[in-house]
Design an enzyme around this catalytic site. Structure first.
Site, mmCIF file in Angstrom:
data_model
loop_
_atom_site.group_PDB
_atom_site.id
_atom_site.type_symbol
_atom_site.label_atom_id
_atom_site.label_comp_id
_atom_site.label_asym_id
_atom_site.label_seq_id
_atom_site.Cartn_x
_atom_site.Cartn_y
_atom_site.Cartn_z
ATOM 1 N N ASP A 92 3.393 -4.644 5.300
ATOM 2 C CA ASP A 92 4.451 -4.999 4.354
ATOM 3 C C ASP A 92 5.676 -4.173 4.727
ATOM 4 O O ASP A 92 5.566 -3.100 5.320
ATOM 5 C CB ASP A 92 4.010 -4.762 2.897
ATOM 6 C CG ASP A 92 4.907 -5.515 1.917
ATOM 7 O OD1 ASP A 92 5.872 -6.172 2.376
ATOM 8 O OD2 ASP A 92 4.668 -5.443 0.704
ATOM 9 N N SER A 93 6.828 -4.692 4.356
ATOM 10 C CA SER A 93 8.090 -4.183 4.897
ATOM 11 C C SER A 93 8.652 -2.990 4.148
ATOM 12 O O SER A 93 9.617 -2.388 4.602
ATOM 13 C CB SER A 93 9.113 -5.301 4.818
ATOM 14 O OG SER A 93 9.209 -5.740 3.462
ATOM 15 N N GLY A 94 8.111 -2.694 2.994
ATOM 16 C CA GLY A 94 8.732 -1.673 2.148
ATOM 17 C C GLY A 94 9.640 -2.302 1.107
ATOM 18 O O GLY A 94 10.071 -1.640 0.169
ATOM 19 N N PHE A 96 8.976 -4.139 -1.307
ATOM 20 C CA PHE A 96 8.392 -4.033 -2.641
ATOM 21 C C PHE A 96 8.251 -2.567 -3.047
ATOM 22 O O PHE A 96 8.579 -2.185 -4.167
ATOM 23 C CB PHE A 96 7.021 -4.715 -2.610
ATOM 24 C CG PHE A 96 6.326 -4.790 -3.926
ATOM 25 C CD1 PHE A 96 6.800 -5.610 -4.937
ATOM 26 C CD2 PHE A 96 5.165 -4.060 -4.154
ATOM 27 C CE1 PHE A 96 6.139 -5.698 -6.157
ATOM 28 C CE2 PHE A 96 4.498 -4.145 -5.359
ATOM 29 C CZ PHE A 96 4.988 -4.964 -6.363
ATOM 30 N N ASP A 146 12.824 -7.503 2.200
ATOM 31 C CA ASP A 146 13.319 -8.337 1.107
ATOM 32 C C ASP A 146 13.594 -7.476 -0.122
ATOM 33 O O ASP A 146 13.219 -6.307 -0.165
ATOM 34 C CB ASP A 146 12.252 -9.389 0.724
ATOM 35 C CG ASP A 146 10.928 -8.757 0.303
ATOM 36 O OD1 ASP A 146 10.639 -7.631 0.746
ATOM 37 O OD2 ASP A 146 10.180 -9.377 -0.481
ATOM 38 N N GLY A 221 7.405 -11.779 -5.025
ATOM 39 C CA GLY A 221 8.049 -11.747 -6.334
ATOM 40 C C GLY A 221 7.230 -12.386 -7.442
ATOM 41 O O GLY A 221 7.786 -12.752 -8.480
ATOM 42 N N ASP A 271 -3.539 -10.448 -0.539
ATOM 43 C CA ASP A 271 -3.838 -9.013 -0.563
ATOM 44 C C ASP A 271 -3.623 -8.555 -1.997
ATOM 45 O O ASP A 271 -2.850 -9.169 -2.736
ATOM 46 C CB ASP A 271 -2.874 -8.214 0.340
ATOM 47 C CG ASP A 271 -1.547 -7.993 -0.344
ATOM 48 O OD1 ASP A 271 -0.758 -8.957 -0.433
ATOM 49 O OD2 ASP A 271 -1.302 -6.871 -0.837
ATOM 50 N N HIS A 339 -18.034 -2.378 -2.943
ATOM 51 C CA HIS A 339 -18.575 -3.538 -3.665
ATOM 52 C C HIS A 339 -17.461 -4.553 -3.966
ATOM 53 O O HIS A 339 -17.608 -5.741 -3.709
ATOM 54 C CB HIS A 339 -19.243 -3.138 -4.987
ATOM 55 C CG HIS A 339 -19.383 -4.324 -5.892
ATOM 56 N ND1 HIS A 339 -20.434 -5.206 -5.794
ATOM 57 C CD2 HIS A 339 -18.545 -4.828 -6.837
ATOM 58 C CE1 HIS A 339 -20.240 -6.201 -6.643
ATOM 59 N NE2 HIS A 339 -19.105 -5.993 -7.297
HETATM 60 N N1 GUN Z 1 4.073 -7.308 -2.395
HETATM 61 C C1 GUN Z 1 3.919 -7.982 -3.554
HETATM 62 N N2 GUN Z 1 5.026 -8.711 -3.835
HETATM 63 C C2 GUN Z 1 5.902 -8.480 -2.824
HETATM 64 C C3 GUN Z 1 7.229 -8.935 -2.556
HETATM 65 O O1 GUN Z 1 7.826 -9.709 -3.303
HETATM 66 N N3 GUN Z 1 7.818 -8.446 -1.423
HETATM 67 C C4 GUN Z 1 7.173 -7.587 -0.565
HETATM 68 N N4 GUN Z 1 7.816 -7.156 0.529
HETATM 69 N N5 GUN Z 1 5.930 -7.160 -0.800
HETATM 70 C C5 GUN Z 1 5.304 -7.598 -1.918
#
Ligand code: GUN
Length: 375
Positions: A92-94, A96, A146, A221, A271, A339
């Site tokens: 994930d990009s950071g 969030f 994002d 989102g 995830d 588990h």
């Molecule tokens: N993880 C859960 N929701 C988001 C999201 O909207 N953007 C990002 N980058 N990670 C997430």
């Protein structure tokens, strides 16, 4: 990266597929355990392989950038070499985490300034330096940078935020095209559809993303406080527009019921921290509902943790796990995490089998209420 659609359900939008990366193949629908800091909390990689049978795990750019940091990761030869996980990784990009973890943040056109949740130090993420960071981490799938706007954002905020995410996506794509993978294997960039709970914004966002022709696409989102029915509506709107021949990833969702509803609406990848976080809190997911292992009712229950579960569920009894939680033993957290992850993985594998058998909708209907019960 390649995605082959293998089977499409006649009665719903559910599908099965196969993603091929340079670190191996992923059968979809898939659940990806969250390995925020380069480790899935409480679960060793041998257990992830043998008990959980994870096909791919997640890492977080925000956390890995702060610790161990890019110098260490670069010298190690990337995250795969650093943590010895040889199957696919998604980062994930950071986008969030800077919003959810970093108390203080300043959003600008250029990027986002934030303070580390570890030591309060100041940092600045831009689409360009996040792409560079994801190159250093070396995940097979890199998420675009994002803004994940707050769940209750008004229309004006949501629209401006979406425009910013779209401009950032173009900058991510440009930077990605200008740079090479560092470790000799391919890295795919997945854009993220935002737009809060506004149908027209979601449609516009999905069209914008679909036009980029990426290897796969994500829906972000969601599960940020909106009613579940609204979340399902948004998934339907977006999946009606995203290309069918590319994997679709619903970020950060959710309960077993949420996952089945999303699979029915054409989502392929998931995830969520729920299996590990709730597990550490003594909550176990099963096909018959959830169990609180701190509950006294398990004190003398010598039946297996889950008779249909993984090896660890068969080896240990409910009474033993109850005792471990009461005694605050580390092993309690480990067993519960293994588990729950094994259960989530089994759920999506079973979904896959029922899609292929042609009875997914009936199967889902027969188990969905049960999953939400407390036992
Ligand atoms: N993880 C859960 N929701 C988001 C999201 O909207 N953007 C990002 N980058 N990670 C997430």
């Amino acid at each position: 990266m390649k995605f082959e659609l293998q089977h499409t359900d006649n009665a719903s939008d559910a599908r099965t597929g196969l993603i091929t990366t340079d670190h191996g193949q992923i059968k979809t629908p898939v659940f990806m355990p969250v390995g925020t800091c380069g480790t899935v909390k409480g679960v060793h990689f041998s257990e992830l392989r043998q008990q959980v049978e994870a096909q791919i795990i997640l890492g977080n750019t925000y956390h890995l950038y702060l610790r161990p940091g890019l110098e260490v990761l670069r010298k190690a030869g990337g995250l795969h070499r650093f943590n010895s996980w040889d199957r696919p990784i998604l980062t994930d990009s950071g986008g969030f985490q800077v919003f959810s973890l970093s108390g203080i943040r300043k959003l600008k056109e250029e990027g986002c300034e934030f303070r580390s949740h570890i030591d309060g130090s100041k940092h600045f993420f831009t689409p360009e330096n996040v792409m560079d960071t994801e190159r250093v981490i070396g995940a097979d799938i890199m998420m675009a940078f994002d803004e994940c706007p707050p769940g209750q954002s008004d229309y004006g905020y949501a629209k401006n935020s979406l425009k910013l995410t779209q401009r950032w996506l173009d900058r991510c794509i440009k930077r990605c095209a200008e740079t090479e993978p560092l470790y000799g294997y391919h890295q795919s960039l997945f854009p993220i559809v935002q737009g809060c709970t506004y149908k027209d914004l979601r449609q516009e966002a999905a069209k914008f993303v679909a036009d980029k022709g990426a290897d796969g696409n994500a829906i972000g989102g969601l599960a940020v406080g909106e009613p579940t029915e609204v979340m399902y509506d948004m998934i339907e709107v977006v999946n009606g527009i995203l290309p069918k021949d590319k994997p679709r990833y619903l970020m950060g969702v959710g309960t077993p019921q949420n996952i089945l509803e999303a699979i029915e609406r054409g989502v392929d990848m998931f995830d969520c921290v729920m299996p590990t976080r709730n597990g550490r809190n003594a909550m176990l997911f099963t096909y018959n509902g959830t169990m609180n292992m701190r509950n006294k009712k398990w004190e003398e229950d010598f039946s297996p943790i889950d008779p249909d579960g993984c090896d660890i569920d068969l080896v240990h009894t409910k009474a033993y796990l109850h005792h471990l939680f009461k005694a605050q033993e580390y092993l309690a957290l480990q067993i519960a995490s293994i588990h729950n992850l094994a259960f989530y993985l089994r759920l999506v594998t079973d979904a896959r089998q029922h899609i292929e058998a042609g009875d997914f909708v009936q199967w889902k209907a027969s188990i969905i209420d049960q999953l939400g019960q407390r036992i």
